[in-house]
Design a protein around this motif. Sequence first.
Motif, PDB file in Angstrom:
ATOM      1  N   ASP A   1       0.861  -1.186   0.000  1.00 28.32           N
ATOM      2  CA  ASP A   1       0.000   0.000   0.000  1.00 28.32           C
ATOM      3  C   ASP A   1       0.893   1.230   0.000  1.00 28.32           C
ATOM      4  O   ASP A   1       1.458   1.600   1.028  1.00 28.32           O
ATOM      5  CB  ASP A   1      -0.918  -0.002   1.220  1.00 28.32           C
ATOM      6  CG  ASP A   1      -1.901   1.168   1.206  1.00 28.32           C
ATOM      7  OD1 ASP A   1      -1.958   1.887   0.192  1.00 28.32           O
ATOM      8  OD2 ASP A   1      -2.605   1.367   2.213  1.00 28.32           O
ATOM      9  N   GLY A   2       1.029   1.849  -1.179  1.00 25.03           N
ATOM     10  CA  GLY A   2       1.917   2.999  -1.282  1.00 25.03           C
ATOM     11  C   GLY A   2       3.352   2.591  -1.022  1.00 25.03           C
ATOM     12  O   GLY A   2       3.895   1.716  -1.699  1.00 25.03           O
ATOM     13  N   ASP A   3       3.977   3.212  -0.024  1.00 25.57           N
ATOM     14  CA  ASP A   3       5.375   2.910   0.280  1.00 25.57           C
ATOM     15  C   ASP A   3       5.520   1.902   1.414  1.00 25.57           C
ATOM     16  O   ASP A   3       6.604   1.736   1.969  1.00 25.57           O
ATOM     17  CB  ASP A   3       6.131   4.191   0.623  1.00 25.57           C
ATOM     18  CG  ASP A   3       5.554   4.914   1.831  1.00 25.57           C
ATOM     19  OD1 ASP A   3       4.542   4.434   2.390  1.00 25.57           O
ATOM     20  OD2 ASP A   3       6.102   5.959   2.225  1.00 25.57           O
ATOM     21  N   VAL A   4       4.437   1.215   1.775  1.00 30.31           N
ATOM     22  CA  VAL A   4       4.458   0.266   2.892  1.00 30.31           C
ATOM     23  C   VAL A   4       4.182  -1.137   2.376  1.00 30.31           C
ATOM     24  O   VAL A   4       3.225  -1.370   1.630  1.00 30.31           O
ATOM     25  CB  VAL A   4       3.419   0.644   3.964  1.00 30.31           C
ATOM     26  CG1 VAL A   4       3.367  -0.428   5.056  1.00 30.31           C
ATOM     27  CG2 VAL A   4       3.755   1.999   4.573  1.00 30.31           C
ATOM     28  N   MET A   5       5.035  -2.083   2.776  1.00 28.16           N
ATOM     29  CA  MET A   5       4.815  -3.489   2.499  1.00 28.16           C
ATOM     30  C   MET A   5       4.639  -4.214   3.825  1.00 28.16           C
ATOM     31  O   MET A   5       5.393  -3.972   4.770  1.00 28.16           O
ATOM     32  CB  MET A   5       5.990  -4.082   1.731  1.00 28.16           C
ATOM     33  CG  MET A   5       5.717  -5.469   1.127  1.00 28.16           C
ATOM     34  SD  MET A   5       5.998  -6.837   2.266  1.00 28.16           S
ATOM     35  CE  MET A   5       7.764  -6.951   2.223  1.00 28.16           C
ATOM     36  N   THR A   6       3.631  -5.070   3.916  1.00 29.19           N
ATOM     37  CA  THR A   6       3.365  -5.795   5.169  1.00 29.19           C
ATOM     38  C   THR A   6       3.274  -7.292   4.906  1.00 29.19           C
ATOM     39  O   THR A   6       2.878  -7.739   3.829  1.00 29.19           O
ATOM     40  CB  THR A   6       2.052  -5.338   5.832  1.00 29.19           C
ATOM     41  OG1 THR A   6       0.965  -5.536   4.913  1.00 29.19           O
ATOM     42  CG2 THR A   6       2.122  -3.879   6.233  1.00 29.19           C
ATOM     43  N   ILE A   7       3.656  -8.042   5.924  1.00 29.80           N
ATOM     44  CA  ILE A   7       3.361  -9.476   5.990  1.00 29.80           C
ATOM     45  C   ILE A   7       2.542  -9.689   7.253  1.00 29.80           C
ATOM     46  O   ILE A   7       3.047  -9.519   8.370  1.00 29.80           O
ATOM     47  CB  ILE A   7       4.627 -10.345   6.024  1.00 29.80           C
ATOM     48  CG1 ILE A   7       5.475 -10.132   4.766  1.00 29.80           C
ATOM     49  CG2 ILE A   7       4.249 -11.824   6.158  1.00 29.80           C
ATOM     50  CD1 ILE A   7       6.762 -10.956   4.747  1.00 29.80           C
ATOM     51  N   GLU A   8       1.276 -10.000   7.053  1.00 27.51           N
ATOM     52  CA  GLU A   8       0.405 -10.303   8.185  1.00 27.51           C
ATOM     53  C   GLU A   8       0.413 -11.816   8.380  1.00 27.51           C
ATOM     54  O   GLU A   8      -0.033 -12.565   7.509  1.00 27.51           O
ATOM     55  CB  GLU A   8      -1.011  -9.805   7.928  1.00 27.51           C
ATOM     56  CG  GLU A   8      -1.963 -10.055   9.084  1.00 27.51           C
ATOM     57  CD  GLU A   8      -3.351  -9.534   8.806  1.00 27.51           C
ATOM     58  OE1 GLU A   8      -3.631  -8.365   9.160  1.00 27.51           O
ATOM     59  OE2 GLU A   8      -4.142 -10.294   8.216  1.00 27.51           O
TER      60      GLU A   8
ATOM     61  N   LEU B   1       9.299   2.213   2.962  1.00 25.07           N
ATOM     62  CA  LEU B   1      10.419   2.541   2.083  1.00 25.07           C
ATOM     63  C   LEU B   1      10.521   4.043   1.885  1.00 25.07           C
ATOM     64  O   LEU B   1       9.519   4.735   1.725  1.00 25.07           O
ATOM     65  CB  LEU B   1      10.224   1.864   0.722  1.00 25.07           C
ATOM     66  CG  LEU B   1       9.789   0.393   0.746  1.00 25.07           C
ATOM     67  CD1 LEU B   1       9.660  -0.128  -0.676  1.00 25.07           C
ATOM     68  CD2 LEU B   1      10.760  -0.462   1.544  1.00 25.07           C
ATOM     69  N   ARG B   2      11.748   4.558   1.887  1.00 25.15           N
ATOM     70  CA  ARG B   2      12.000   5.977   1.663  1.00 25.15           C
ATOM     71  C   ARG B   2      13.275   6.133   0.827  1.00 25.15           C
ATOM     72  O   ARG B   2      14.221   5.372   1.020  1.00 25.15           O
ATOM     73  CB  ARG B   2      12.186   6.722   3.003  1.00 25.15           C
ATOM     74  CG  ARG B   2      10.893   6.909   3.783  1.00 25.15           C
ATOM     75  CD  ARG B   2      10.025   7.984   3.101  1.00 25.15           C
ATOM     76  NE  ARG B   2       8.877   8.360   3.915  1.00 25.15           N
ATOM     77  CZ  ARG B   2       7.690   7.813   3.845  1.00 25.15           C
ATOM     78  NH1 ARG B   2       7.481   6.829   2.985  1.00 25.15           N
ATOM     79  NH2 ARG B   2       6.700   8.225   4.612  1.00 25.15           N
ATOM     80  N   PRO B   3      13.313   7.146  -0.075  1.00 25.85           N
ATOM     81  CA  PRO B   3      12.214   8.052  -0.426  1.00 25.85           C
ATOM     82  C   PRO B   3      11.345   7.439  -1.499  1.00 25.85           C
ATOM     83  O   PRO B   3      11.765   6.558  -2.237  1.00 25.85           O
ATOM     84  CB  PRO B   3      12.946   9.279  -0.959  1.00 25.85           C
ATOM     85  CG  PRO B   3      14.176   8.703  -1.605  1.00 25.85           C
ATOM     86  CD  PRO B   3      14.569   7.511  -0.759  1.00 25.85           C
ATOM     87  N   ARG B   4      10.102   7.875  -1.605  1.00 22.29           N
ATOM     88  CA  ARG B   4       9.198   7.506  -2.694  1.00 22.29           C
ATOM     89  C   ARG B   4       8.692   8.774  -3.354  1.00 22.29           C
ATOM     90  O   ARG B   4       8.804   9.859  -2.803  1.00 22.29           O
ATOM     91  CB  ARG B   4       8.015   6.685  -2.190  1.00 22.29           C
ATOM     92  CG  ARG B   4       8.354   5.319  -1.606  1.00 22.29           C
ATOM     93  CD  ARG B   4       9.114   4.365  -2.532  1.00 22.29           C
ATOM     94  NE  ARG B   4       8.718   4.354  -3.917  1.00 22.29           N
ATOM     95  CZ  ARG B   4       7.599   3.810  -4.411  1.00 22.29           C
ATOM     96  NH1 ARG B   4       6.715   3.249  -3.610  1.00 22.29           N
ATOM     97  NH2 ARG B   4       7.347   3.829  -5.702  1.00 22.29           N
ATOM     98  N   ARG B   5       8.060   8.606  -4.499  1.00 21.01           N
ATOM     99  CA  ARG B   5       7.608   9.755  -5.278  1.00 21.01           C
ATOM    100  C   ARG B   5       6.153  10.101  -4.975  1.00 21.01           C
ATOM    101  O   ARG B   5       5.389   9.259  -4.500  1.00 21.01           O
ATOM    102  CB  ARG B   5       7.725   9.433  -6.766  1.00 21.01           C
ATOM    103  CG  ARG B   5       9.142   9.343  -7.275  1.00 21.01           C
ATOM    104  CD  ARG B   5       9.192   8.491  -8.525  1.00 21.01           C
ATOM    105  NE  ARG B   5       9.060   7.072  -8.187  1.00 21.01           N
ATOM    106  CZ  ARG B   5       8.744   6.141  -9.068  1.00 21.01           C
ATOM    107  NH1 ARG B   5       8.513   6.464 -10.313  1.00 21.01           N
ATOM    108  NH2 ARG B   5       8.655   4.880  -8.700  1.00 21.01           N
TER     109      ARG B   5
END
Length: 701
Positions: free
Chosen positions: A98-105, A214-218
């Motif tokens: 989701d955007g600049d975030v990746m998750t493992i639930e 993650l950084r940086p993103r656009r």
Amino acid sequence: MIPDGCALAVHDGVVCVVGEHGDVCSERAEAGVYADDMQYLSEFEVAVTDQSEPEIGWDRLDRKAGPDGITTVLIGAASGEGRGDARRLLVKKDVAIDGDVMTIETTLRNYTPEKRVVDVELTAASNFRHIFECSSFFAARDPVDRDLSATDWKGGTRLSGTSPDGITRSATVQLAGTCDSTAETTADAARTRIARTLSIPPREETTVVAMARLRPRRDRVDLAFDPSVSMTSHPGLFDAATDTLRALMLPQGVPAAGAPRFVAPFGRDALLIGFQTLPFAPDLTRSVLTYFAGQQASTTDLKTLAEPGKIPHEGRRGDLPALGRSIRSPYYGTVDATPLFAALVAAYAEWVGEDALTDGLYDAALKAVEWTVTTGDEDGLVWYEPHDHKHGLTHQGWKDSDRAIVRPDGTAATPPIALAEVQGYAYRSLRGVSDLAATRGDDRLAERLTECSERLREAFNREFWLPEQKCYALALDTDGIVDAVASNQGHALWSGIVPPERADDAISRLLAPDMLTHTGLRTFSASHDAFDPLSYHRGSVWPHDTSIAAMGCTRYGRGDAAAVLVERGLDALATGATGDPDRWGFPELQVGLNDTHVDAGRAHHPDSCEPAAWSAGSAFGFAQATLGLDIESGVPAAEPTTGFGSGSGLGTTEATLHCRGRSYACRHSDDSTTVTLTCRASPARGAPDDDPDHPEVTTDG
């Protein structure tokens, strides 16, 4: 491209490739989290250990991958040696972006009547490599030394890498809950381990979330598109294609070519997608055109092949371009993107109305068509030379692998080279921009471009025609004609450069057994010695290639031929996209075999990206071919030709068409086709009920 046992998620320009157990593990070279052409994480692994049986491993029970992410279900190995011994825990890992975030639930289910105590450990690591340094995807380039660090940050760890270009990239990782963490930096990677202990009551479940930011993103372009197309013969396919295109959209508002290697803007790919989806999603086409107009070259650069008016081949990011180790930021080594851009501007104006075309896009189209004219020879034929640079491309059409353009015996074409389909693109751009110029009152330019197009058409039909084969050659080179029979002529048909008296012969040659497979058109004839069904461009099958040829067949009234290509192409797409939950579907290319021992629709081509955007777009190209879409007096017309009637096997096709601020419901079933005005996008055009100029259009027979 993604080996067995691995799966892929992609969204907003972020790609996550996981291994057998549903996370990013160090055992698989392909695994990682990638964004902006950088590998932000080489490991992001959630390990679960049952304290009472720490040696018990995990077996994969199920896997699903697609636009919603990746779900992997694991079951604990049996604790005993006999059949029926208990498997105490089930683990489900859901990967989402989701955007600049990746998750493992991670969800843990206890199937026993006793409480289970488990240790959960998140391992994350990175050296912040550029994707061009990843040997699993490319011929790896020399590694770059980056300053790495791993520091505690708000209950987690921030992994950072500072490149010689001065930019620091970081991935901040966390594991929900109260945790212990250990961070370290070695010469090879910044690394962390974050752990916590969970107690799972009898026959209940608990969930823990691992997150990476993650950084940086656009910044992201705000773009929404919702093409509405369906065929009763292929339920769910067009929804899957739409979801795939959305997942591949980059923050810049343009679809990435394909994952995992080509998550970047590619001019040719995106422009052809703009053509494929135009009647159904003109906002997507507009966004593609707007982006590439902003990337149009204004100066000459021999290193990147930039020339005034050119549209780029691709635009890479990351630190290698800034360090002078990549020329692809952007790279203009393409001979076809520029005429395709001009042609798409004209087609877009035809669908949305010339008054809706901005001056900026019109001016960009003029620059693009001027490049096309000035690059052509005295007859208007457009040629290219290999790029003499260690990172440059040998071939600059869509078949751009090193051994793509050869004679039947495998002898390489001798540059300079003129490709068949490129002449068609140039012709279509000249005709389209000529019409645009006329509507804007520039009759002199319109006449000039029309004359150029006729001169080009005459030269193409004189120089490329193979009398014995009754079709068009793959290319011309400095030695004459490259007399291979290939799929490129399908693009020429689509462009309109082929005279009607030769269209039937060219179409029949495409449908001959050496070119046609169960899944679509081969790129190169199986009758030639150089044919290789597992090559990239000399015998493989590309869905976008088949869809463009199908639209070309419809253009010349050959619905019988178009129906053959549409049915085979859609069946092949549906096999992967809706018939196999472990796959995304919409592969970049497929094996060019017609073999009873190989299911060509399911067999993975070893070099194929999956998903590929123009393969997802192909579903809509096939829909256009089925419906026979065109514009007549400012109104969309659907005129399916013979071949798409009750015996075609395609059932009922329904679509919403968007044309000049209005929406139309199009329905084709058996031998009846209707196009009905449904609503306006703009109140300024009045109410549909008061519009006598746009009645329902019905075609029978």
